[in-house]
Motif scaffolding. Structure first.
Motif, mmCIF file in Angstrom:
data_model
loop_
_atom_site.group_PDB
_atom_site.id
_atom_site.type_symbol
_atom_site.label_atom_id
_atom_site.label_comp_id
_atom_site.label_asym_id
_atom_site.label_seq_id
_atom_site.Cartn_x
_atom_site.Cartn_y
_atom_site.Cartn_z
ATOM 1 N N SER A 45 0.962 -1.277 -0.072
ATOM 2 C CA SER A 45 -0.081 0.043 0.002
ATOM 3 C C SER A 45 0.890 0.946 -0.016
ATOM 4 N N GLU A 46 2.058 1.260 0.322
ATOM 5 C CA GLU A 46 3.056 2.265 0.234
ATOM 6 C C GLU A 46 3.850 2.332 -1.038
ATOM 7 N N GLY A 47 4.658 3.236 -1.395
ATOM 8 C CA GLY A 47 5.439 3.121 -2.433
ATOM 9 C C GLY A 47 6.610 2.640 -2.205
ATOM 10 N N PHE A 48 7.249 1.815 -2.919
ATOM 11 C CA PHE A 48 8.510 0.857 -2.644
ATOM 12 C C PHE A 48 9.425 1.130 -3.708
ATOM 13 N N VAL A 49 10.857 1.389 -3.444
ATOM 14 C CA VAL A 49 11.965 1.540 -4.408
ATOM 15 C C VAL A 49 13.054 0.821 -3.583
ATOM 16 N N LEU A 50 13.839 0.366 -4.887
ATOM 17 C CA LEU A 50 15.065 -0.196 -4.505
ATOM 18 C C LEU A 50 16.236 0.300 -5.288
ATOM 19 N N TYR A 51 17.349 0.667 -4.709
ATOM 20 C CA TYR A 51 18.614 1.377 -5.562
ATOM 21 C C TYR A 51 19.646 0.311 -5.163
ATOM 22 N N ASP A 52 20.519 0.031 -6.164
ATOM 23 C CA ASP A 52 21.904 -0.744 -5.924
ATOM 24 C C ASP A 52 22.906 0.321 -5.375
ATOM 25 N N ARG A 72 21.155 12.931 3.146
ATOM 26 C CA ARG A 72 20.400 11.770 3.943
ATOM 27 C C ARG A 72 19.961 10.414 3.253
ATOM 28 N N PHE A 73 20.194 10.483 1.942
ATOM 29 C CA PHE A 73 20.056 9.232 1.064
ATOM 30 C C PHE A 73 21.346 8.316 1.294
ATOM 31 N N ARG A 74 22.323 8.989 1.375
ATOM 32 C CA ARG A 74 23.717 8.127 1.590
ATOM 33 C C ARG A 74 23.759 7.640 3.026
ATOM 34 N N ASN A 75 23.385 8.607 3.927
ATOM 35 C CA ASN A 75 23.580 8.151 5.399
ATOM 36 C C ASN A 75 22.257 8.315 5.987
ATOM 37 N N PRO A 76 21.319 7.483 5.885
ATOM 38 C CA PRO A 76 20.163 7.493 6.697
ATOM 39 C C PRO A 76 20.057 7.300 8.017
ATOM 40 N N VAL A 77 19.184 8.125 8.601
ATOM 41 C CA VAL A 77 19.253 8.190 10.261
ATOM 42 C C VAL A 77 17.776 8.185 10.624
ATOM 43 N N ARG A 81 0.624 18.054 -0.526
ATOM 44 C CA ARG A 81 0.369 16.604 -0.139
ATOM 45 C C ARG A 81 1.554 16.582 0.797
ATOM 46 N N TRP A 82 1.841 15.600 1.803
ATOM 47 C CA TRP A 82 2.853 15.323 2.795
ATOM 48 C C TRP A 82 3.134 13.820 2.572
ATOM 49 N N LEU A 83 4.393 13.427 2.310
ATOM 50 C CA LEU A 83 4.977 12.026 2.171
ATOM 51 C C LEU A 83 5.784 11.679 3.191
ATOM 52 N N GLN A 84 5.971 10.720 3.868
ATOM 53 C CA GLN A 84 6.890 10.087 4.853
ATOM 54 C C GLN A 84 7.726 9.208 3.823
ATOM 55 N N TYR A 85 9.091 9.371 4.057
ATOM 56 C CA TYR A 85 9.801 8.614 3.330
ATOM 57 C C TYR A 85 10.991 7.878 4.370
ATOM 58 N N SER A 86 11.107 6.675 4.330
ATOM 59 C CA SER A 86 12.158 5.826 5.200
ATOM 60 C C SER A 86 12.978 5.002 4.382
ATOM 61 N N GLU A 87 14.355 5.233 4.433
ATOM 62 C CA GLU A 87 15.336 4.508 3.755
ATOM 63 C C GLU A 87 16.488 4.057 4.566
ATOM 64 N N ARG A 88 16.881 2.634 4.327
ATOM 65 C CA ARG A 88 17.684 1.707 4.983
ATOM 66 C C ARG A 88 18.801 1.264 3.801
ATOM 67 N N PRO A 89 19.952 0.949 4.447
ATOM 68 C CA PRO A 89 21.081 0.332 3.569
ATOM 69 C C PRO A 89 20.905 -1.043 3.635
ATOM 70 N N THR A 90 21.006 -1.919 2.289
ATOM 71 C CA THR A 90 20.882 -3.244 2.235
ATOM 72 C C THR A 90 22.516 -3.816 2.471
ATOM 73 N N ARG A 91 22.320 -5.113 2.646
ATOM 74 C CA ARG A 91 23.726 -5.871 2.804
ATOM 75 C C ARG A 91 24.817 -5.544 1.727
ATOM 76 N N ASP A 92 24.419 -5.298 0.398
ATOM 77 C CA ASP A 92 25.208 -5.262 -0.636
ATOM 78 C C ASP A 92 25.556 -3.663 -0.995
ATOM 79 N N GLY A 93 25.236 -2.872 -0.144
ATOM 80 C CA GLY A 93 25.555 -1.717 -0.131
ATOM 81 C C GLY A 93 24.312 -0.736 -0.921
ATOM 82 N N GLY A 94 23.384 -1.532 -1.376
ATOM 83 C CA GLY A 94 22.300 -0.774 -1.999
ATOM 84 C C GLY A 94 21.294 0.214 -0.947
ATOM 85 N N THR A 95 20.049 0.368 -1.172
ATOM 86 C CA THR A 95 19.132 1.314 -0.348
ATOM 87 C C THR A 95 17.806 1.056 -0.825
#
Length: 729
Positions: free
Chosen positions: A340-347, A406-411, A422-436
């Motif tokens: 139900s939320e927007g999902f995105v994956l970066y390498d 903020r994208f490279r060092n998410p807190v 509109r108001w959007l809440q974003y949450s970003e976390r690093p993956t094990r292979d260095g992606g986000t």
């Protein structure tokens, strides 16, 4: 012999490292002072050594026997010599022909110590023993080829040889179901067994095996298992030698289980029996060789079969994995689209790998750029240039740099407001292979709800501040957790004096005990309560009265959260009630001292008040009359309707202001009374009764209302009312 020693010396010198020799010499020099001190200590010990008399039997191998010079030797003697040397005792040996002679000398006190004595129950009566030095089994011996059953009944009905004073003798001397043959020494007992004079021999196993091995008769006897008992051997000491016993116990504890002890044990008892002899190893190896050959052939076959099976399974698994990957990819895409939320994956290179349609719909301006391989920086730059982010206006590069940081060092989660509101809440976390990996959620409605809640809270605070009452809260432990601002203003008590406290800790004096217990019971039972009234003294010394209401708060699952309630200052009401009570008391006092009977009725003719004169004249108690009318107090003839002298019934029209009372005479106890009553503006009736001694049918005295309570007539002038009535029972 000397040649062998010289050869060993040459071999040792030939294989010695010079550095090791140097190290050894340095160690000797270092330990020399300690050695000197130890020698001095030994000289002191030698000067304090004590001589004791040691009694030993002449022949009881391997514990006692005599050498060629007639000196005692054996396992017990060698162990005792080492212990005596350690504790500083000089032994003087006395040799006895047998154990019976040794026992007689012991009872006379001619000897102090018997080493290697069996610790038996009978021996404890006239001696003390050190801790056990060794434990041995007392076994049954029979001739080779002779059958005897094992167990406690093995000796029943048999001739049994024992040695006098030995552990076997102590075990069997009280048994009556066998024939005990006592011998002076072990040689005679063994000879009796081998010659067939007796059926069995009971003796310590190790000692007898050693004696049989010495004379070459080991193969002629057999041990019956299990043993009859296990007996411990220690050093026997005279009962009065407590200090000597303690000294020997220290020596036994230090010497037992040392390498020197086991060297003596092996010397006299022989090395332990070795199961894995050379012959046993050869036989076992020959028997195991065919099994090993068969096992290796079977293992080879199983290995080849398993390898072929694994190859087939690997091919099958590869096909299954490929199919599974295809299904997993489809399932992953479906799962991402169903979020139900927007999902995105970066390498790791900040390039887009996958995103769902909701993510694109949340960023409509840059949606056409959201394809696999697109850079994150290019996407946000496109959105900022097209005005999607109001925060980037006038500071484009700075905003992009901050967003990339903020994208490279998410807190943690962040929020963004778009140009369309509109108001959007974003949450970003690093993956094990260095992606986000990122999640986007539309929180516009939540923001609107928060703003509405803030406005509601502001309104509530305004009401709480402006209200004459105050609000309070308790937590689930019934401790005060909140007071509105009006609390301190009204009560004069600071909030921090009550916060965190339960009701019993708030210090409320002068509360009725019944009301207080009921209030605490309501709190413990989580019941709502109203009008809990209690006083409190202000800092100025003034007594204030408060009324408290409370309602319990529960979760949906029924768990208790605490209380919410209000409080009100009722000091003015309490003071008014107090003044009213004082006024009523003064009125009652005045009425009780008037020489006529006075009463007050309400609009339903129920008595509200009577004085003492009324009670005395008419025999009515005030507690019985209050709240009742004449029909409740008197029979129907006396409680009938009031009739005037003209024979007309009393009529009273409520609300019209027209009131009229009648007069009639009444007789009670032979006396006549005259009743005067006055209706007030609330249709209540007040009157008084005068006692008369003559029958009166004259005109009733006219009474006029005060000016403030006169009823206006039809012409607007105050109207006078003549009221007279007879006493209404």
């Amino acid at each position: 012999m000397k040649a062998a020693v010289s050869d060993r010396k040459r071999c040792w010198l030939k294989g010695t490292d010079p550095f090791a020799v140097f190290t050894l010499l340095c160690g000797c020099l270092f330990l020399m002072p300690g050695t000197t001190a130890f020698a001095a200590k030994q000289s002191v010990i030698e000067s304090d050594r004590r001589t004791v008399t040691v009694g030993v039997p002449a022949h009881l191998p391997p514990h006692f026997q005599l050498d060629e010079a007639g000196q005692p030797q054996g396992f017990a003697i060698d162990v005792f010599r080492e212990i005596a040397k350690d504790v500083g005792i000089t032994p003087g040996y006395r040799i006895f022909a047998d154990m019976a002679e040794l026992d007689r000398a012991w009872r006379r006190g001619d000897i102090d110590i018997v080493p290697g004595a069996a610790i038996t129950r009978g021996g404890r009566l006239d001696a003390r023993y050190t801790d056990a030095i060794e434990t041995f089994a007392v076994s049954i011996f029979v001739r080779q080829g002779q059958y005897i059953a094992s167990g406690p009944d093995a000796l029943t009905g048999r001739h049994v040889s024992v040695v006098s004073g030995d552990a076997g003798h102590d075990l069997l001397k009280y048994r009556e179901n066998l024939t005990l043959v006592v011998h002076a020494n072990l040689q005679k007992a063994l000879s009796a067994l081998l010659s067939g004079e007796t059926d069995t021999l009971v003796f310590p196993k190790q000692v007898l095996l050693h004696a049989a091995r010495t004379i070459g008769m080991e193969e002629a006897i057999r041990v019956v298992e299990p043993p009859l008992d296990h007996v411990r051997r220690g050093i026997k000491v005279q009962p009065h030698e407590a200090e000597l016993l303690s000294l020997l116990n220290h020596g036994v504890a230090r010497f037992k289980n040392t390498s020197a002890y086991w060297a003596i044990h092996e010397n006299w008892h022989g090395p332990p029996a070795i199961f894995w002899s050379t012959r046993m190893v050869v036989y076992f190896g020959l028997g195991l060789l065919p099994l090993i050959t068969i096992a290796m052939a079977w293992w080879r076959y199983r290995t080849v079969m398993r390898l072929n099976q694994r190859l087939q399974d690997s091919l099958t698994e590869r096909r299954l994995v490929q199919d599974g990957l295809s299904r997993a990819k489809s399932q992953l895409e479906d799962a991402i689209e169903s979020i139900s939320e927007g999902f995105v994956l970066y390498d790791a290179d900040e390039r887009l790998v996958i995103c769902n349609d909701i993510y694109k719909s949340l960023h409509p301006i840059a949606a056409d750029m959201m394809v696999p391989g697109a850079k994150f920086e290019a996407i946000i730059r496109k959105a900022a240039q097209d005005g999607q982010h109001p925060a980037a206006l006038g500071r484009m590069e700075d905003w992009i740099s901050e967003r990339l940081e903020r994208f490279r060092n998410p807190v943690g989660p962040g929020e963004q407001q778009f140009a369309d509101g509109r108001w959007l809440q974003y949450s970003e976390r690093p993956t094990r292979d260095g992606g986000t990996v990122g999640i986007r959620a539309n929180i516009t409605r939540l923001k609107e709800t928060e703003q509405a809640l803030e406005r509601s809270q502001a309104v509530f605070r305004d009401f709480a501040t402006s209200a004459s009452d105050w609000f309070w809260e308790m937590d689930s432990d019934l401790r005060f957790s909140y007071f509105s601002d009006r609390f301190s203003e009204v009560t004069g008590v600071a909030e921090n004096q009550l916060l965190g406290k339960i009701r019993q800790e708030t210090g409320i004096p002068n509360v009725d005990e019944t009301i207080w217990r009921q209030h605490l019971a309501d709190l413990d039972a989580h019941r709502p309560f109203r009008d809990f009234v209690h006083p409190r003294t202000s800092t100025a010394g003034e007594v204030l009265w408060f009324s408290i209401n409370g309602t319990p708060d529960f979760n949906d699952d029924g768990s208790f959260n605490g209380y919410r309630g209000t409080g009100a200052d009722i000091t003015r009401q309490k003071r008014t009630e107090h003044l009213l009570r004082e006024s009523e008391q003064r009125l009652k006092a005045i009425m009780d001292h008037v020489p006529v009977a006075l009463y007050l009725k309400d609009m339903d003719a129920r008595y509200l008040l009577i004085n003492k004169q009324y009670e005395e004249w008419f025999g009515i108690d005030q507690g019985q009359a209050i709240g009742k009318n004449a029909h409740d107090l008197y029979p129907p003839p006396r409680a009938g309707p009031t009739v005037c002298r003209r024979g007309q019934k009393n009529s009273r029209k409520h609300g019209s202001g027209h009131r009229r009372c009648e007069c009639r005479r009444s007789r009670r106890r032979g006396q006549e009374f005259h009743l005067d009553q006055i209706p007030d503006l609330q249709c209540r009736c007040a009157g008084w009764v005068r006692r008369r001694h003559k029958r009166c049918y004259g005109t009733v005295p006219q009474r006029t209302r005060p000016a403030a309570k006169r009823k206006p007539g039809r012409d607007g002038e105050p109207r006078q009312v003549r009221i007279s009535s007879q006493y209404e029972p």
